[in-house]
Design an enzyme around this catalytic site. Structure first.
Site, PDB file in Angstrom:
ATOM      1  N   ARG A 171      -9.682   7.300   3.993  1.00  7.59           N
ATOM      2  CA  ARG A 171      -9.032   6.163   3.322  1.00  7.59           C
ATOM      3  C   ARG A 171      -8.791   6.457   1.846  1.00  7.59           C
ATOM      4  NH1 ARG A 171     -13.111   1.812   4.384  1.00  7.59           N
ATOM      5  NH2 ARG A 171     -11.713   0.302   3.441  1.00  7.59           N
ATOM      6  N   ARG A 191       0.822  -1.212   0.000  1.00  5.42           N
ATOM      7  CA  ARG A 191       0.000   0.000   0.000  1.00  5.42           C
ATOM      8  C   ARG A 191       0.853   1.258   0.000  1.00  5.42           C
ATOM      9  NH1 ARG A 191      -5.035  -2.223   2.164  1.00  5.42           N
ATOM     10  NH2 ARG A 191      -6.634  -0.648   2.398  1.00  5.42           N
TER      11      ARG A 191
HETATM   12  P1  AMP Z   1      -8.627  -3.147   3.808  1.00  2.86           P
HETATM   13  O1  AMP Z   1      -9.503  -4.220   4.324  1.00  2.86           O
HETATM   14  O2  AMP Z   1      -7.604  -3.634   2.814  1.00  2.86           O
HETATM   15  O3  AMP Z   1      -9.374  -1.937   3.321  1.00  2.86           O
HETATM   16  O4  AMP Z   1      -7.754  -2.655   5.059  1.00  2.86           O
HETATM   17  C1  AMP Z   1      -8.365  -2.112   6.212  1.00  2.86           C
HETATM   18  C2  AMP Z   1      -7.356  -1.279   6.982  1.00  2.86           C
HETATM   19  O5  AMP Z   1      -6.269  -2.103   7.426  1.00  2.86           O
HETATM   20  C3  AMP Z   1      -6.684  -0.158   6.189  1.00  2.86           C
HETATM   21  O6  AMP Z   1      -7.479   1.021   6.118  1.00  2.86           O
HETATM   22  C4  AMP Z   1      -5.404   0.054   7.006  1.00  2.86           C
HETATM   23  O7  AMP Z   1      -5.663   0.745   8.221  1.00  2.86           O
HETATM   24  C5  AMP Z   1      -5.048  -1.390   7.394  1.00  2.86           C
HETATM   25  N1  AMP Z   1      -4.193  -1.987   6.339  1.00  2.86           N
HETATM   26  C6  AMP Z   1      -4.521  -2.999   5.504  1.00  2.86           C
HETATM   27  N2  AMP Z   1      -3.496  -3.282   4.682  1.00  2.86           N
HETATM   28  C7  AMP Z   1      -2.494  -2.442   5.009  1.00  2.86           C
HETATM   29  C8  AMP Z   1      -1.189  -2.231   4.506  1.00  2.86           C
HETATM   30  N3  AMP Z   1      -0.698  -2.952   3.494  1.00  2.86           N
HETATM   31  N4  AMP Z   1      -0.441  -1.271   5.099  1.00  2.86           N
HETATM   32  C9  AMP Z   1      -0.906  -0.548   6.124  1.00  2.86           C
HETATM   33  N5  AMP Z   1      -2.140  -0.683   6.627  1.00  2.86           N
HETATM   34  C10 AMP Z   1      -2.937  -1.615   6.080  1.00  2.86           C
END
Ligand code: AMP
Length: 218
Positions: free
Chosen positions: A175, A92
């Site tokens: 986000r 990310r």
């Molecule tokens: P997601 O389900 O992929 O939208 O991830 C939910 C949340 O988890 C994100 O908004 C971040 O806070 C954290 N997160 C997930 N993947 C990452 C990553 N690769 N690096 C940092 N934070 C992450």
């Protein structure tokens, strides 16, 4: 056994990475590694990692690299050599992309493709506003306007559905901002390496799935 595909599903929150990953995992017989699912699992279990991640997740910010990179790369490198994988939600930022590249190279591995599912902002906002996920298996579900998502059950495992705290409007805005600032530069990183494919993502789940499969040559 033939070498399984190794690829990243890339895109903004709400682009459909989780939905596509669930379809592709079964179709291509590869392991699905989702950083967000992993953090949510730890959060549900109340582990120290989950509690640390929660501070950032609920605000829509990225969990710091020193927490994230190690746990995801461990999962990747624990897989047998010939097993394919889908990375969903990782990398990310460019530091994560570089660390992934270094670690894969050290194990004589590489990424076959990075598939960018490109969804317009109005469509992202619409989808995130109506998204409920399963507490048990994390499968995302689209809930129509006026429907009560919490009263429905998961289509995959029958589990309870809930709306993620970070799918509420304030966190969604943050986000998408974080995605534009920190995550979009990763596209340039992979474009330079010649592995990036762009797929228009506003279409139906089935149509996007067809295009992703074609992009993967599968
Ligand atoms: P997601 O389900 O992929 O939208 O991830 C939910 C949340 O988890 C994100 O908004 C971040 O806070 C954290 N997160 C997930 N993947 C990452 C990553 N690769 N690096 C940092 N934070 C992450």
């Amino acid at each position: 056994m033939a070498q399984g595909l190794r690829f990243v599903l890339f895109g903004s929150p709400g682009a459909g990475k989780g939905t596509q990953a669930n379809l592709l995992r079964d179709r291509l017989n590869v392991t699905h590694i989702s950083s967000g699912d992993l953090f949510r699992h730890h959060l549900e279990q109340g582990t120290p990692l989950g509690l640390r991640a929660k501070e950032y997740m609920n605000k829509g910010e990225l969990v710091p690299d020193e927490v994230t990179i190690g746990i995801i790369l461990d999962k990747v490198m624990c897989l047998p050599d010939d097993e394919g994988f889908i990375l969903d939600g990782f990398p990310r930022n460019t530091n994560q992309a570089q660390e992934l590249e270094n670690t894969l190279a050290a194990g004589s591995r590489n990424l076959d493709k990075v598939v960018h599912i490109d969804v317009s902002e109005p469509e992202l906002l619409r989808r995130l506003g109506g998204r409920f996920v399963c507490r048990a298996c994390q499968a995302p579900h689209a809930i129509g306007e006026g429907e009560d998502g919490a009263a429905k059950k998961c289509g995959q495992c029958g589990g309870e559905l809930y709306q993620r705290d970070d799918d509420r409007p304030e966190a969604v805005k943050k986000r998408i901002e974080v995605y534009k600032r920190e995550t979009m530069p990763v596209l340039g990183f992979y474009r330079e390496r010649g592995v990036l494919v762009n797929i228009p993502g506003d279409d139906t789940v089935d149509e996007v799935n067809k295009q992703v499969l074609a992009a993967l040559g599968a």
